[in-house]
Write an enzyme that holds these catalytic residues in place. Structure first.
Site, PDB file in Angstrom:
ATOM      1  N   LYS A 123     -17.207 -42.674  -5.008  1.00 10.54           N
ATOM      2  CA  LYS A 123     -17.051 -41.629  -6.055  1.00 10.54           C
ATOM      3  C   LYS A 123     -15.964 -40.728  -5.708  1.00 10.54           C
ATOM      4  O   LYS A 123     -16.032 -39.461  -6.386  1.00 10.54           O
ATOM      5  CB  LYS A 123     -18.420 -40.937  -6.197  1.00 10.54           C
ATOM      6  N   ARG A 177     -13.182 -36.199  -1.792  1.00 11.90           N
ATOM      7  CA  ARG A 177     -13.868 -35.302  -2.837  1.00 11.90           C
ATOM      8  C   ARG A 177     -14.668 -34.327  -2.369  1.00 11.90           C
ATOM      9  O   ARG A 177     -15.506 -34.699  -1.484  1.00 11.90           O
ATOM     10  CB  ARG A 177     -14.174 -36.154  -3.981  1.00 11.90           C
ATOM     11  N   HIS A 200     -22.422 -35.046 -15.429  1.00 14.27           N
ATOM     12  CA  HIS A 200     -23.515 -34.783 -14.190  1.00 14.27           C
ATOM     13  C   HIS A 200     -24.597 -33.931 -14.797  1.00 14.27           C
ATOM     14  O   HIS A 200     -24.421 -33.092 -15.716  1.00 14.27           O
ATOM     15  CB  HIS A 200     -22.759 -34.155 -13.100  1.00 14.27           C
TER      16      HIS A 200
HETATM   17  N1  LIG Z   1      -8.276 -40.790 -14.107  1.00 12.56           N
HETATM   18  C1  LIG Z   1      -9.611 -40.871 -13.957  1.00 12.56           C
HETATM   19  N2  LIG Z   1     -10.486 -41.135 -14.778  1.00 12.56           N
HETATM   20  C2  LIG Z   1     -11.752 -41.135 -14.660  1.00 12.56           C
HETATM   21  N3  LIG Z   1     -12.450 -41.041 -13.455  1.00 12.56           N
HETATM   22  C3  LIG Z   1     -11.573 -40.475 -12.634  1.00 12.56           C
HETATM   23  C4  LIG Z   1     -10.230 -40.463 -12.569  1.00 12.56           C
HETATM   24  N4  LIG Z   1      -9.559 -39.793 -11.559  1.00 12.56           N
HETATM   25  C5  LIG Z   1     -10.650 -39.407 -10.726  1.00 12.56           C
HETATM   26  N5  LIG Z   1     -11.972 -39.832 -11.332  1.00 12.56           N
HETATM   27  C6  LIG Z   1     -13.176 -39.641 -10.703  1.00 12.56           C
HETATM   28  O1  LIG Z   1     -13.514 -40.856 -10.237  1.00 12.56           O
HETATM   29  C7  LIG Z   1     -14.770 -40.930  -9.925  1.00 12.56           C
HETATM   30  C8  LIG Z   1     -15.467 -42.167  -9.346  1.00 12.56           C
HETATM   31  O2  LIG Z   1     -14.998 -42.499  -8.249  1.00 12.56           O
HETATM   32  P1  LIG Z   1     -14.776 -44.048  -7.690  1.00 12.56           P
HETATM   33  O3  LIG Z   1     -13.779 -44.676  -8.856  1.00 12.56           O
HETATM   34  O4  LIG Z   1     -14.440 -43.888  -6.510  1.00 12.56           O
HETATM   35  O5  LIG Z   1     -16.266 -44.429  -7.758  1.00 12.56           O
HETATM   36  S1  LIG Z   1     -16.812 -45.726  -6.974  1.00 12.56           S
HETATM   37  O6  LIG Z   1     -17.258 -45.404  -5.675  1.00 12.56           O
HETATM   38  O7  LIG Z   1     -15.875 -46.824  -7.137  1.00 12.56           O
HETATM   39  O8  LIG Z   1     -18.164 -46.080  -7.762  1.00 12.56           O
HETATM   40  C9  LIG Z   1     -15.361 -40.223 -11.161  1.00 12.56           C
HETATM   41  O9  LIG Z   1     -16.663 -39.531 -10.800  1.00 12.56           O
HETATM   42  P2  LIG Z   1     -17.645 -38.830 -11.977  1.00 12.56           P
HETATM   43  O10 LIG Z   1     -16.601 -37.904 -12.694  1.00 12.56           O
HETATM   44  O11 LIG Z   1     -18.539 -38.525 -11.168  1.00 12.56           O
HETATM   45  O12 LIG Z   1     -17.947 -40.222 -12.531  1.00 12.56           O
HETATM   46  C10 LIG Z   1     -14.256 -39.293 -11.590  1.00 12.56           C
HETATM   47  O13 LIG Z   1     -14.656 -38.031 -11.352  1.00 12.56           O
END
Ligand SMILES: Nc1ncnc2c1ncn2[C@@H]1O[C@H](COP(=O)(O)OS(=O)(=O)O)[C@@H](OP(=O)(O)O)[C@H]1O
EC number: 2.8.2.-
Length: 370
Positions: A126, A207, A336
């Site tokens: 995440k 993060r 969230h």
């Molecule tokens: N460009 C862009 N578009 C969408 N989301 C973005 C982007 N950059 C960073 N993020 C953040 O990435 C979070 C998800 O992290 P991961 O990809 O590492 O998740 S996972 O562990 O592979 O499931 C996801 O977390 P959540 O907001 O909680 O859904 C996003 O905040």
């Protein structure tokens, strides 16, 4: 009636003679066949749905078949630019192990080869790992498997041939990459990766551990809506405010502790720490650091991104192998749930010393405690 007129009359009123009809059907079939062949040459014909290797991520990684297919288009483009006659498509492994790939035209023409990764995004869950991988794939010198292989945690016994077979083919000078965020918290992962390659370049997207924990919880909640509240899972005992560090959503965020384990096997200079927050506010800046770390020309710049107001995140103006804008899917950037601010505050206190240690170890202040 004149003969010519009679003949014309007969042609109009009678059904098409059988032979003409047959020719017409034959021509139609060959037209359809040619269209299909062109479609395949454009690398869009996937006859089998690919397996998704189980992971924490739901949809972004996609199937290995489609991932490999996509990559081939880029390589083909590059080969065509160089005037090489590379046509054909390799079939993706059926997840069964080394040697399962049929010999394809590409293999026969020697278009690159599958290699073990030289760089891995090892975490954190995440943190923004998918965004980083998708953005990096725009670089012509990076080839990455889209699905999470989970080799160093769940599939290690399958062996290096199995792992290599998952990788896309690369030409000389291209870097093979994968991302599996759970590696960062897997006790055995550093030793295993080091045994495979001491020179491995490791990337960790970190993060704010509090937001990360809430994001992690939000993902679980989306799959199992009946789980207890975030607040109740956070504490071992609500009255004593004792945090339950055995809950993985909390555990993963103790970055300093996990990093110690990696430093037993890798020098700190071999690990790049990417800010998950800056991946959102300044993706080009973070991608610049990553390209430098990988020894690549800075090809991915701010020209590649735009901020999508509806999504609320930066997106690619053109995705890899496509001319269309591309945002990450709906499982990235979820809303969230509202968490009790007292609990958030308590978690901030809990993480502060670990964050300080982490800043000290990495020489970077991520600003989570400002
Ligand atoms: N460009 C862009 N578009 C969408 N989301 C973005 C982007 N950059 C960073 N993020 C953040 O990435 C979070 C998800 O992290 P991961 O990809 O590492 O998740 S996972 O562990 O592979 O499931 C996801 O977390 P959540 O907001 O909680 O859904 C996003 O905040």
């Amino acid at each position: 009636m004149p003969r010519a007129t009679m003949a014309l009359g007969a042609t109009i009123s009678e059904p098409l003679p059988r032979s003409i009809f047959k020719k017409f059907v034959l021509m139609l079939c060959s037209l359809l066949m040619s269209l299909y062949v062109f479609y395949c040459l454009a690398d869009r014909c996937h006859t089998m749905p690919g397996p998704i290797i189980g992971g924490s991520e739901e949809e972004e990684g996609g199937s290995l078949v489609s991932e490999l297919g996509q990559g081939q288009s880029v390589k083909r483009k590059r080969l065509l630019q160089r005037g090489q006659p590379g046509i054909g498509r390799s079939m993706a492994p059926g997840g069964s192990g080394a040697g399962s790939e049929p010999v394809s035209t590409l293999t026969l023409l020697g278009e690159g080869s599958k290699k073990l990764p030289q760089a891995i995004i090892i975490g954190v869950k995440k943190g923004g790992t998918r965004a980083l991988l998708e953005f990096l794939r725009v670089h012509p010198d990076i080839r990455a498997v889209g699905a999470e292989p989970h080799f160093f945690d769940r599939n290690y016994e399958k062996g290096f041939d199995w792992y290599r077979d998952l990788m896309p083919r690369t030409l000389d000078g291209q870097i093979t990459m994968e991302k599996t965020p759970s590696y960062f918290v897997t006790k055995e992962a550093p030793a295993r990766i080091s045994a495979m390659s001491k020179d491995m370049k490791l990337i960790v997207v970190v993060r704010d551990p509090v937001t990360r924990a809430i994001s992690d919880y939000t993902q679980t909640l989306s799959k199992r809506p009946d789980i207890p509240t975030f607040e109740s899972l956070t504490f071992k005992n609500r009255t004593t405010s004792l945090i339950d560090t055995s809950w993985s959503a909390i555990q993963i965020g103790i970055y300093a502790k996990h990093l110690e384990n990696w430093l037993l096997y890798f020098p700190i200079g071999q690990i790049l720490f990417v800010s998950g927050e800056r991946m959102i506010t300044d993706p080009a800046g973070e991608l610049g650091r990553v390209q430098d770390f990988l020894g690549l020309k800075r090809i991915i710049t701010d020209k590649h991104f735009y901020f999508n107001q509806t999504k609320g995140f930066p997106c690619l103006k053109k995705a890899e192998g496509s001319s269309k804008p591309h945002c990450l899917g709906k499982t990235k950037g979820r809303t969230h749930p509202n968490i009790d601010q007292e609990v958030v505050q308590r978690l901030r206190e809990f993480y502060r010393p670990f964050n300080m240690k982490f800043y000290q170890m990495t020489g970077l202040n991520f600003g989570w405690d400002n």
